[in-house]
Design a protein around this motif. Structure first.
Motif, PDB file in Angstrom:
ATOM      1  N   ALA A 298       0.803  -1.229   0.000  1.00 14.16           N
ATOM      2  CA  ALA A 298       0.000   0.000   0.000  1.00 14.16           C
ATOM      3  C   ALA A 298       0.834   1.277   0.000  1.00 14.16           C
ATOM      4  CB  ALA A 298      -0.940   0.004   1.214  1.00 14.16           C
ATOM      5  N   PHE A 299       2.085   1.210   0.445  1.00 15.93           N
ATOM      6  CA  PHE A 299       2.919   2.417   0.478  1.00 15.93           C
ATOM      7  C   PHE A 299       3.041   3.014  -0.921  1.00 15.93           C
ATOM      8  CE2 PHE A 299       7.184   4.365   0.134  1.00 15.93           C
ATOM      9  CZ  PHE A 299       6.978   5.433   0.999  1.00 15.93           C
ATOM     10  N   ASN A 300       2.914   4.332  -0.979  1.00 19.21           N
ATOM     11  CA  ASN A 300       2.951   5.071  -2.251  1.00 19.21           C
ATOM     12  C   ASN A 300       1.875   4.568  -3.207  1.00 19.21           C
ATOM     13  OD1 ASN A 300       4.441   7.358  -3.294  1.00 19.21           O
ATOM     14  ND2 ASN A 300       5.117   6.022  -4.951  1.00 19.21           N
ATOM     15  N   MET A 301       0.763   4.122  -2.624  1.00 19.27           N
ATOM     16  CA  MET A 301      -0.381   3.623  -3.364  1.00 19.27           C
ATOM     17  C   MET A 301      -0.020   2.434  -4.253  1.00 19.27           C
ATOM     18  SD  MET A 301      -0.330   6.897  -2.511  1.00 19.27           S
ATOM     19  CE  MET A 301       0.417   7.761  -3.897  1.00 19.27           C
ATOM     20  N   GLY A 302       0.982   1.676  -3.808  1.00 17.73           N
ATOM     21  CA  GLY A 302       1.427   0.512  -4.570  1.00 17.73           C
ATOM     22  C   GLY A 302       2.258   0.852  -5.783  1.00 17.73           C
ATOM     23  N   GLN A 303       2.523   2.134  -5.973  1.00 14.52           N
ATOM     24  CA  GLN A 303       3.265   2.588  -7.145  1.00 14.52           C
ATOM     25  C   GLN A 303       4.762   2.586  -6.828  1.00 14.52           C
ATOM     26  OE1 GLN A 303      -0.115   5.633  -8.910  1.00 14.52           O
ATOM     27  NE2 GLN A 303       1.038   6.237  -7.123  1.00 14.52           N
ATOM     28  N   VAL A 304       5.266   1.395  -6.569  1.00 19.41           N
ATOM     29  CA  VAL A 304       6.655   1.194  -6.158  1.00 19.41           C
ATOM     30  C   VAL A 304       7.189   0.000  -6.936  1.00 19.41           C
ATOM     31  CG1 VAL A 304       8.219   0.807  -4.220  1.00 19.41           C
ATOM     32  CG2 VAL A 304       6.047   1.990  -3.838  1.00 19.41           C
ATOM     33  N   ILE A 405       1.538  -4.278 -11.964  1.00 21.57           N
ATOM     34  CA  ILE A 405       0.312  -3.474 -11.960  1.00 21.57           C
ATOM     35  C   ILE A 405       0.602  -2.031 -11.609  1.00 21.57           C
ATOM     36  CG2 ILE A 405      -1.959  -3.193 -10.866  1.00 21.57           C
ATOM     37  CD1 ILE A 405      -1.960  -6.246 -10.417  1.00 21.57           C
ATOM     38  N   PHE A 406       1.514  -1.802 -10.693  1.00 21.86           N
ATOM     39  CA  PHE A 406       1.840  -0.478 -10.175  1.00 21.86           C
ATOM     40  C   PHE A 406       0.627   0.163  -9.514  1.00 21.86           C
ATOM     41  CE2 PHE A 406       5.194   2.897 -10.537  1.00 21.86           C
ATOM     42  CZ  PHE A 406       6.246   2.055 -10.220  1.00 21.86           C
ATOM     43  N   GLY A 407       0.060  -0.602  -8.608  1.00 19.39           N
ATOM     44  CA  GLY A 407      -1.067  -0.155  -7.809  1.00 19.39           C
ATOM     45  C   GLY A 407      -1.173  -1.073  -6.605  1.00 19.39           C
ATOM     46  N   PRO A 408      -2.025  -0.742  -5.632  1.00 21.44           N
ATOM     47  CA  PRO A 408      -2.086  -1.506  -4.369  1.00 21.44           C
ATOM     48  C   PRO A 408      -2.881  -2.804  -4.491  1.00 21.44           C
ATOM     49  CG  PRO A 408      -3.679   0.271  -4.307  1.00 21.44           C
ATOM     50  CD  PRO A 408      -2.951   0.407  -5.620  1.00 21.44           C
TER      51      PRO A 408
END
Length: 501
Positions: A298-304, A405-408
């Motif tokens: 969930a950190f950084n909206m999963g954009q990690v 995916i680059f999302g949570p």
């Protein structure tokens, strides 16, 4: 001494009303419009409003910036400074970033949608630390002397590679940029920074701070615009010596093609990831592991790029552990990014939100079980928010478990043995990061050794600092950011052989 209270949401919103946006390119020490006069809209994912119009550079602007960078490099105005002098200037640069932390953090949050608490501490604080650490290291990087006969001497030295183009992503706009431009500048190169069109504002602002710190004109340039125009132009340019990139694997592959089609420039790539987070039944603290799992997705909206998107949990504890993860995700529900208590903000833009929601739909179609989340949130705000999402009964053959995916969105898989966990973890085209949770030291080391990943964390997730190299195996890229290894990307190694009479 009276303690100054931390800013409230109202404080940040008030500061935002008085904020000005630097929206021009920075070439040869000056802010300038794109030569074509073209601009693009910079939208805030918080509420969908347009923040400003930003210069949209193209091949003509790239050529202008490369010429400025080349002239500065050949003049020696930066390259020939003693390393200790470059260090002093870069330390001042880091100090200016730290002094302007609130402004830069607010720009990052408005532009990209991440919570202000993380923009300030992780992104801007981390950027200042990255530059200062790199600066402090540069006058401690030594050459070598080869073992030679007494009448000969072999010198092995590092020299600046020349003009470096850095194409950086939108998820950590300034932090990821600093991992590239700091070592490139420290080694004496000229840099052209191409920020993502989704989040260009902090890169443009710090260009002025670089000049204020004393970095000479032409040494640090920033070109906003699209990857298909100015990014492509830099990758194909015959006078760019090195290209450093962080982004998707698909784009990374294309940049390698461009390098081959042009001047065979060095290309360093940090690309995608689908990181396995392996939890054995004998993990020393399942609650801690669950909290880290929730943060890891969930950190950084999963954009990690290193997000722990694949949870591999030993079958005997699957139900218990997934329940703990679901409970841990409660505090990661999306909220307004300017609220200092918010942990989970907005997805970067409508396009990315649609991509994430599309994968959530695909996961259900593929037969995975939706355990939590899966819905868009705060639609009334006009912004782009999505709930952290957990799928159980996932398999590596599913798109949600195999594609970035680059999302949570978390896919839960199970295993029965260490060998099974390793096999499933490595069953991916990526190899960026992985985590292992176990109290068994032998099992921890055996698993870590077998994992094909550039970073492996044991009983933690996303550990490390500037002293540890960062990069991936397989299609997650090549080369390393951070640590002393980062300097290798921005130098040529020269052998000079002397003979004595």
């Amino acid at each position: 001494m009276t303690k100054i209270p931390a800013p409230t949401r109202e404080d940040w919103e008030h500061l935002a009303t008085n904020l000005t946006f630097t929206n021009q390119a920075f070439i040869n020490g000056e802010y300038v419009d794109a030569l074509s006069g073209a601009t693009f809209a910079c939208e805030s994912p918080i509420d969908g409003r347009i923040l400003t119009q930003v210069a949209s550079c193209d091949a003509a602007d790239a050529d202008l910036a490369v010429k400025a960078a080349r002239n500065a490099f050949e003049s020696g105005i930066w390259r020939d400074l003693p390393p200790a002098k470059r260090k002093q200037i870069l330390l001042k640069f880091a100090d200016l970033i730290a002094k302007n932390r609130d402004e830069l953090a607010l720009l990052e949050t408005l532009d990209m949608g991440k919570p202000i608490r993380f923009s300030s501490s992780v992104d801007i604080g981390g950027t200042a630390r990255a530059i200062s650490w790199t600066a402090e290291a540069i006058d401690k990087v030594y050459g070598e002397i080869a073992p030679t006969p007494t009448n000969q001497m072999g010198l092995i030295t590092r020299e600046a590679v020349g003009v470096v183009a850095a194409i950086v992503p939108w998820n950590f706009p300034l932090l990821m940029a600093s991992w590239k431009f700091a070592p490139a500048l420290a080694m004496g190169n000229s840099v052209i920074l191409k920020p993502s069109e989704k989040s260009p504002l902090t890169a443009l602002r710090v260009a002025g701070l670089a000049k204020e710190a004393g970095i000479p004109d032409g040494v640090f340039n920033v070109l906003p615009g699209f990857g298909t125009t100015v990014g492509k132009a830099l990758a194909l340019h015959m006078d760019v010596d090195t290209l450093a990139f962080t982004g998707s694997t698909a784009v990374a592959k294309q940049l390698m093609i461009y390098a081959g089609e042009s001047n065979m420039k060095r290309v360093w790539l940090e690309a995608g990831g689908k990181s396995p987070n392996i939890v054995f039944a004998d993990a020393p603290n399942l609650e801690k592991a669950a909290e880290a799992t929730a943060q890891g997705i969930a950190f950084n909206m999963g954009q990690v790029c290193t997000a722990g998107t694949r949870l591999l949990v030993e079958a005997s504890i699957k139900d218990k552990f997934v329940t703990l993860v679901k409970a841990a995700l409660v505090k990661w529900q999306p909220n307004h990014p300017l609220d200092p208590n918010t942990l989970n903000g907005a997805i970067v833009d409508k396009q990315q939100l649609s991509k994430v929601l599309g994968y959530i739909e695909k996961g259900q179609q593929e037969g995975a079980s939706l355990l939590a989340g899966g819905e868009q949130a705060f639609q009334e705000s006009g912004g782009y928010y999505v709930q952290p999402t957990v799928f159980t009964d996932a398999k590596n053959t599913m798109q949600i478990a195999s594609e970035e995916i680059f999302g949570p969105v978390l896919s839960v898989l199970t295993f029965d043995s260490m060998e099974d966990a390793i096999k499933q973890a490595n069953d991916t085209i990526y190899g960026l990061a992985a985590a292992v949770w176990t109290a068994d030291l032998n099992k921890a080391h055996k698993t870590a050794k077998a994992l094909r990943a550039g970073s492996v964390w044991i009983n933690n997730y996303d550990g490390g600092d500037m002293t540890a190299p960062f990069g991936g195996f397989k299609q997650s890229g090549k080369g390393r950011d951070k640590s002393l290894h980062a300097f290798d990307k921005y130098t040529e190694i020269k052998a000079t052989w002397l003979s004595f009479e």
